[in-house]
Design a protein around this motif. Structure first.
Motif, PDB file in Angstrom:
ATOM      1  N   THR A 215      32.959  28.699  40.916  1.00 59.63           N
ATOM      2  CA  THR A 215      33.006  29.765  41.143  1.00 59.63           C
ATOM      3  C   THR A 215      32.997  31.045  40.576  1.00 59.63           C
ATOM      4  OG1 THR A 215      34.080  27.690  38.756  1.00 59.63           O
ATOM      5  CG2 THR A 215      34.282  29.642  38.798  1.00 59.63           C
ATOM      6  N   ARG A 216      31.403  31.063  40.197  1.00 60.51           N
ATOM      7  CA  ARG A 216      30.254  32.247  40.138  1.00 60.51           C
ATOM      8  C   ARG A 216      30.830  33.078  41.616  1.00 60.51           C
ATOM      9  NH1 ARG A 216      25.973  32.663  35.891  1.00 60.51           N
ATOM     10  NH2 ARG A 216      26.471  34.503  35.847  1.00 60.51           N
ATOM     11  N   SER A 217      30.263  32.140  42.829  1.00 58.75           N
ATOM     12  CA  SER A 217      30.216  32.454  44.212  1.00 58.75           C
ATOM     13  C   SER A 217      31.254  33.276  44.580  1.00 58.75           C
ATOM     14  CB  SER A 217      29.368  30.901  44.252  1.00 58.75           C
ATOM     15  OG  SER A 217      29.407  31.409  45.852  1.00 58.75           O
ATOM     16  N   ARG A 218      32.593  32.755  44.025  1.00 56.08           N
ATOM     17  CA  ARG A 218      33.486  33.375  44.534  1.00 56.08           C
ATOM     18  C   ARG A 218      34.218  33.587  43.761  1.00 56.08           C
ATOM     19  NH1 ARG A 218      35.803  26.472  44.560  1.00 56.08           N
ATOM     20  NH2 ARG A 218      35.242  25.785  46.465  1.00 56.08           N
ATOM     21  N   SER A 219      33.711  34.043  42.699  1.00 55.24           N
ATOM     22  CA  SER A 219      34.321  35.157  41.899  1.00 55.24           C
ATOM     23  C   SER A 219      32.871  37.049  43.087  1.00 55.24           C
ATOM     24  CB  SER A 219      33.844  35.553  40.884  1.00 55.24           C
ATOM     25  OG  SER A 219      34.389  34.359  39.340  1.00 55.24           O
ATOM     26  N   ASN A 220      31.849  36.699  43.497  1.00 55.38           N
ATOM     27  CA  ASN A 220      31.326  37.236  43.915  1.00 55.38           C
ATOM     28  C   ASN A 220      31.546  37.445  44.938  1.00 55.38           C
ATOM     29  OD1 ASN A 220      29.326  37.141  41.740  1.00 55.38           O
ATOM     30  ND2 ASN A 220      28.115  35.970  41.723  1.00 55.38           N
ATOM     31  N   THR A 221      32.209  36.724  45.763  1.00 58.14           N
ATOM     32  CA  THR A 221      32.639  37.348  47.326  1.00 58.14           C
ATOM     33  C   THR A 221      34.250  38.047  46.810  1.00 58.14           C
ATOM     34  OG1 THR A 221      31.842  35.171  47.914  1.00 58.14           O
ATOM     35  CG2 THR A 221      33.498  35.747  48.977  1.00 58.14           C
ATOM     36  N   ALA A 222      34.558  37.671  45.754  1.00 60.73           N
ATOM     37  CA  ALA A 222      36.286  37.858  46.004  1.00 60.73           C
ATOM     38  C   ALA A 222      35.920  39.704  45.022  1.00 60.73           C
ATOM     39  CB  ALA A 222      36.607  37.285  44.972  1.00 60.73           C
ATOM     40  N   ARG A 223      34.750  40.139  44.858  1.00 59.54           N
ATOM     41  CA  ARG A 223      34.369  40.898  43.765  1.00 59.54           C
ATOM     42  C   ARG A 223      34.952  42.311  45.074  1.00 59.54           C
ATOM     43  NH1 ARG A 223      30.359  40.070  41.531  1.00 59.54           N
ATOM     44  NH2 ARG A 223      30.853  39.656  39.907  1.00 59.54           N
ATOM     45  N   ALA A 224      34.331  42.020  46.764  1.00 60.79           N
ATOM     46  CA  ALA A 224      34.242  43.028  47.684  1.00 60.79           C
ATOM     47  C   ALA A 224      35.481  42.969  48.180  1.00 60.79           C
ATOM     48  CB  ALA A 224      33.454  43.028  49.289  1.00 60.79           C
ATOM     49  N   TRP A 225      36.825  42.133  48.070  1.00 59.94           N
ATOM     50  CA  TRP A 225      37.754  42.075  48.569  1.00 59.94           C
ATOM     51  C   TRP A 225      38.732  42.817  48.182  1.00 59.94           C
ATOM     52  CZ3 TRP A 225      39.585  36.368  47.286  1.00 59.94           C
ATOM     53  CH2 TRP A 225      39.146  35.492  47.959  1.00 59.94           C
ATOM     54  N   VAL A 271      38.762  34.448  34.974  1.00 60.86           N
ATOM     55  CA  VAL A 271      37.916  33.484  35.136  1.00 60.86           C
ATOM     56  C   VAL A 271      36.110  34.135  35.091  1.00 60.86           C
ATOM     57  CG1 VAL A 271      38.533  30.869  35.709  1.00 60.86           C
ATOM     58  CG2 VAL A 271      38.033  32.854  37.171  1.00 60.86           C
ATOM     59  N   SER A 272      36.510  35.613  34.646  1.00 62.90           N
ATOM     60  CA  SER A 272      35.218  36.411  34.667  1.00 62.90           C
ATOM     61  C   SER A 272      35.442  37.307  33.576  1.00 62.90           C
ATOM     62  CB  SER A 272      34.643  36.768  36.335  1.00 62.90           C
ATOM     63  OG  SER A 272      35.685  37.924  36.479  1.00 62.90           O
ATOM     64  N   GLY A 273      36.446  37.610  33.484  1.00 60.28           N
ATOM     65  CA  GLY A 273      36.726  38.461  32.046  1.00 60.28           C
ATOM     66  C   GLY A 273      36.003  40.028  32.776  1.00 60.28           C
ATOM     67  N   GLU A 274      35.544  39.970  34.290  1.00 63.63           N
ATOM     68  CA  GLU A 274      34.889  41.465  35.078  1.00 63.63           C
ATOM     69  C   GLU A 274      36.408  42.055  34.819  1.00 63.63           C
ATOM     70  OE1 GLU A 274      32.859  40.513  38.566  1.00 63.63           O
ATOM     71  OE2 GLU A 274      31.964  38.766  37.514  1.00 63.63           O
ATOM     72  N   ASP A 275      36.008  43.776  34.252  1.00 66.24           N
ATOM     73  CA  ASP A 275      37.775  44.239  34.440  1.00 66.24           C
ATOM     74  C   ASP A 275      38.238  44.755  35.689  1.00 66.24           C
ATOM     75  OD1 ASP A 275      36.915  44.126  31.662  1.00 66.24           O
ATOM     76  OD2 ASP A 275      36.425  46.800  31.681  1.00 66.24           O
ATOM     77  N   GLU A 276      37.051  44.674  36.369  1.00 63.25           N
ATOM     78  CA  GLU A 276      37.409  45.135  37.958  1.00 63.25           C
ATOM     79  C   GLU A 276      38.920  44.520  38.754  1.00 63.25           C
ATOM     80  OE1 GLU A 276      34.265  44.357  41.347  1.00 63.25           O
ATOM     81  OE2 GLU A 276      33.298  44.057  39.213  1.00 63.25           O
ATOM     82  N   PHE A 277      38.785  43.183  38.340  1.00 67.67           N
ATOM     83  CA  PHE A 277      40.078  42.648  39.452  1.00 67.67           C
ATOM     84  C   PHE A 277      41.041  43.065  38.260  1.00 67.67           C
ATOM     85  CE2 PHE A 277      35.988  39.278  39.879  1.00 67.67           C
ATOM     86  CZ  PHE A 277      36.433  39.273  41.126  1.00 67.67           C
ATOM     87  N   ALA A 278      40.667  42.742  37.105  1.00 67.62           N
ATOM     88  CA  ALA A 278      42.092  43.449  36.343  1.00 67.62           C
ATOM     89  C   ALA A 278      43.099  44.718  36.497  1.00 67.62           C
ATOM     90  CB  ALA A 278      42.320  43.438  34.832  1.00 67.62           C
TER      91      ALA A 278
END
Length: 577
Positions: A215-225, A271-278
Motif C-alpha cells: 500500500t505504501r509503495s503504491r502511494s510512493n509510486t503514485a506521487r509522481a503521476w 489511504v495516505s492522507g497526503e494533501d498532494e493527492f487531494a
C-alpha cells in the motif's frame, strides 16, 4: 443446501433479465451539459465536527464492546466535559445500526436540522458496525489490514449521507492504536463556553502488518503521476491541445482525465492522507470542466463506461467535501457528477425479457455503477426539477434489473459474466441497504455459487480460461470481500490468509477497503469446508443451454476464452481437491 440450490437453479430462467443498451444510444441521453451544469448545486456542508454546541451535546461517541476502546472513548468525553461542562453520550456502536446490512437506525438517520448528530466512532470494520456502514459505502478504510498494528487514523467524513452531519473515525487495527487516535483527536479540540469542535482531519499513521508495504509503495509510486501526466490537464484553449488530443475520442479522453487525477488522486488520498493527492484530484476536476464543451461538440458515443463510472465516483467521494479543494472545484465536481448521472440514461430501458440469460460484464457494471452514481448525486446535490426527474427515472429503470437479481443468484462459472455482476450485486445489497437479500439466504447462495471458481483446496480455477487468481484477480478478490461482509464466513479468511500475499493493484485502486478484513479474527484459519458440495454443482440447465447455443450479449462471446460448452474435463478440474 444442495436441494435449495437446485431449486434456485431451476428458477433462474424465470427471473433473470437482459440488460440492453438501447440501439439508438443518443436517444437515451440525459440533459445536455450546457443546461445540466446550471441545474445542480452541492448541498452546504460544515467541515468541522461538533461535539458540543450552545451547551448541549452535538455528537454521539460510538465504541465497540472492548474495555480499552471504551476507556479511550470515556477519556474523550471527559475532555469535552472539562472544556465545556457538556456530557457527550458514549454508546455501544452496535446501537447505531440495525439489521444484516448495518442500516443506520432512525435516530442516526436524521437530518442535522431535525436532531441528527455528528458521530465519533472508535475501532475499525471488524470491531465497530457503525464504521462498517461507512466502510461499505467507501468512506472508511480501516480494517484488519489498514492502517496496521500500532498505526492509527483520524478521519473526518464530511456529510456522508447528505443529511448535514459528519463522522470522525478514530480508526485502528488494535486497541492501542485506537487509544492513540483518540488522544490525537483530543489535541485537536477547539472552542470555549458551551461549544467544542474539531477541524477536518485526515491523518494517517501507518503501523506494521499485512499489505502495508504494498500500500505504501503504491502511494510512493503514485506521487509522481500528477506531474508526469500534466499534459492531460490541457484544455481546448491551450496551445498544443489540438495537435496532441484533437484526434482523440472525446468521451474516452474525458474519462482518462478523471481516472488519472480524480480516481487515483482521491483513493490514494484516502489511504495516505497526503494533501498532494487531494490537490491533484482538484486539478483534474478543473481540467474535466474545461473539456466538456469540446466533448459535447465532438463526441461520437454516449457516456457509458461501465465499472469505470464507479471507480471515478469512489475517488470523488474521498475529496468531494475536503477543504483542500477550492469552493469552485467542489461545486464543479458535484455538477460534473450530476451531469454524468443524468447521462446514465444510456443504461435505461433495461430489463426486457429475452430468450437467454447470459449477461455481459459491461451490462452488469453499467447498471450498478450508474445506480451508485445517481444515488450519490441525489444525496449530495440540490437538483433542478428537470435533472432530478431524469436521475430518478434512471434509478427506476435500474431497479428493474437490480430487484430481479436480488431475488436470485447469478452464474459464477465465468468471470466475464458472473463476477462483475456478483461483486456489484453484493455491493448493492449493503450500500442500498436491502437486508431482505441477506435474510432470505440469497446472499449466501450468491457468494458460494460465485466461488465455484475456487476449488476445495482454495485454488482459483475457471472454465475455459487460465487461473484468474494470478492475473485478473481483481474481480474475484472484490467478491470475496463483499461476501465476507455479508456472510461473516470463515472460509474466506482461510483463503486470504493462506493464498493472498499482497493487495492486487487493480483491486487496490477500485476497492482498497474490501480487502484484508475478517469479521471473526479469533477463529483459526481453516480450509473453506463450507464450499464442498456447492462448487460441485453443475451449471443450471438454462445457463448450460445458453452457453451451448452461444446465446449471450451480441457484443461478447458466451465464455471467457472459448465458445465451447463446459466439458467433463472442466468439471473435474473445477471440483478437484
Amino acid at each position: 443446501m444442495l436441494d435449495t440450490v437446485t431449486v434456485v437453479c431451476m428458477a433462474i430462467a424465470a427471473v433473470l433479465t437482459l440488460l440492453v443498451v438501447p440501439g439508438d444510444a443518443r436517444a437515451a441521453e440525459g440533459i445536455p451539459w450546457q443546461q445540466a451544469r446550471e441545474m445542480a448545486a452541492p448541498k452546504p456542508v460544515d467541515t468541522r465536527t461538533w461535539l458540543a454546541r450552545d451547551g448541549q451535546p452535538a455528537a454521539v461517541i460510538g465504541v465497540p464492546d472492548d474495555a480499552e476502546m471504551r476507556s479511550a472513548a470515556q477519556n474523550l468525553a471527559a475532555a469535552v466535559r472539562d472544556r465545556t461542562g457538556v456530557d457527550v453520550p458514549v454508546v455501544d456502536a452496535a446501537s447505531l445500526v440495525t439489521g444484516a446490512v448495518m442500516q443506520w437506525t432512525d435516530d442516526v438517520a436524521q437530518p442535522a436540522t431535525d436532531g441528527g448528530r455528528d458521530l465519533i466512532l472508535l475501532g475499525d470494520l471488524t470491531s465497530n458496525p457503525a464504521i462498517a456502514r461507512l466502510y461499505v459505502e467507501y468512506y472508511a478504510f480501516e480494517d484488519r489490514g489498514f492502517p496496521g498494528v500500532g498505526g492509527h487514523v483520524v478521519r473526518t467524513i464530511v456529510d456522508p449521507e447528505g443529511l448535514g452531519w459528519n463522522a470522525v473515525v478514530l480508526g485502528a487495527t488494535d486497541a492501542g492504536g485506537v487509544q492513540a487516535a483518540a488522544e490525537e483527536f483530543v489535541g485537536m479540540l477547539q472552542g470555549d463556553g458551551g461549544d467544542c469542535f474539531a477541524d477536518y482531519s485526515l491523518a494517517v499513521t501507518f503501523g506494521e502488518g499485512r499489505f502495508l508495504e504494498s500500500t505504501r509503495s503504491r502511494s510512493n509510486t503514485a506521487r509522481a503521476w500528477p506531474e508526469a501526466w500534466t499534459e492531460w490537464l490541457m484544455t481546448p484553449e491551450d496551445a498544443g491541445f489540438a495537435a496532441k488530443f484533437g484526434g482523440a475520442n472525446p468521451v474516452v479522453h474525458l474519462y482518462t482525465v478523471l481516472e488519472r487525477y480524480l480516481m487515483y488522486g482521491g483513493l490514494h488520498y484516502a489511504v495516505s492522507g497526503e494533501d498532494e493527492f487531494a490537490l491533484a484530484a482538484g486539478r483534474g476536476i478543473d481540467a474535466a470542466w474545461g473539456l466538456l464543451e469540446w466533448v459535447e461538440a465532438n463526441r461520437r458515443q454516449t457516456y457509458d463506461a461501465h465499472y469505470q463510472i464507479e471507480m471515478i465516483l469512489r475517488g470523488w467521494q474521498q475529496v468531494a467535501n475536503c477543504p483542500l479543494l477550492t469552493e469552485s472545484q467542489r461545486t464543479r465536481g458535484h455538477q460534473l457528477m450530476a451531469f454524468l448521472a443524468g447521462q446514465m440514461a444510456c443504461y435505461r430501458g433495461t430489463g426486457a425479457a429475452v430468450e437467454y440469460r447470459i449477461l455481459s460484464r459491461h451490462q452488469y457494471s453499467g447498471v450498478f455503477s450508474s445506480d451508485f452514481l445517481c444515488r450519490n448525486v441525489q444525496m449530495h446535490c440540490t437538483l433542478a426539477p428537470g435533472l432530478a426527474q431524469v436521475i430518478a427515472d434512471n434509478r427506476v429503470g435500474f431497479d428493474l434489473v437490480i430487484d430481479n437479481m436480488l431475488q436470485t443468484y447469478t452464474t459464477g462459472f465465468d468471470h466475464k459474466w458472473g463476477f462483475d455482476g456478483n461483486w456489484h450485486l453484493l455491493q448493492a445489497a449493503v450500500e442500498r441497504s436491502q437486508p431482505e437479500y441477506v435474510d432470505s439466504g440469497m446472499a449466501r447462495l450468491n457468494a458460494d455459487f460465485t466461488t465455484m471458481c475456487i476449488n476445495n483446496a482454495g485454488d482459483f480455477v475457471n472454465f475455459g480460461a487460465e487461473n484468474i487468481g494470478a492475473d485478473e484477480g481483481y474481480d474475484a478478490w472484490q467478491i470475496i470481500g463483499r461476501a465476507a461482509t455479508l456472510t461473516r464466513g470463515t472460509g474466506y479468511q482461510w483463503w486470504l490468509d493462506e493464498r493472498m500475499s499482497h493487495r492486487p493493484y487493480k483491486t487496490f485502486i477500485m476497492s482498497v477497503g474490501w480487502l484484508g478484513h475478517w469479521h471473526e479474527t479469533a477463529l483459526q484459519a481453516q480450509m473453506p469446508e463450507h464450499m464442498i458440495g456447492i462448487n460441485r454443482i453443475l451449471l443450471p440447465e438454462p445457463l448450460r443451454e445458453d452457453t451451448r447455443e452461444r446465446r449471450s450479449s451480441t457484443t461478447c462471446p458466451p465464455t471467457n476464452a472459448s465458445t465451447r460448452s463446459p466439458s467433463a474435463t472442466d468439471l473435474r478440474r473445477m471440483t478437484s481437491t
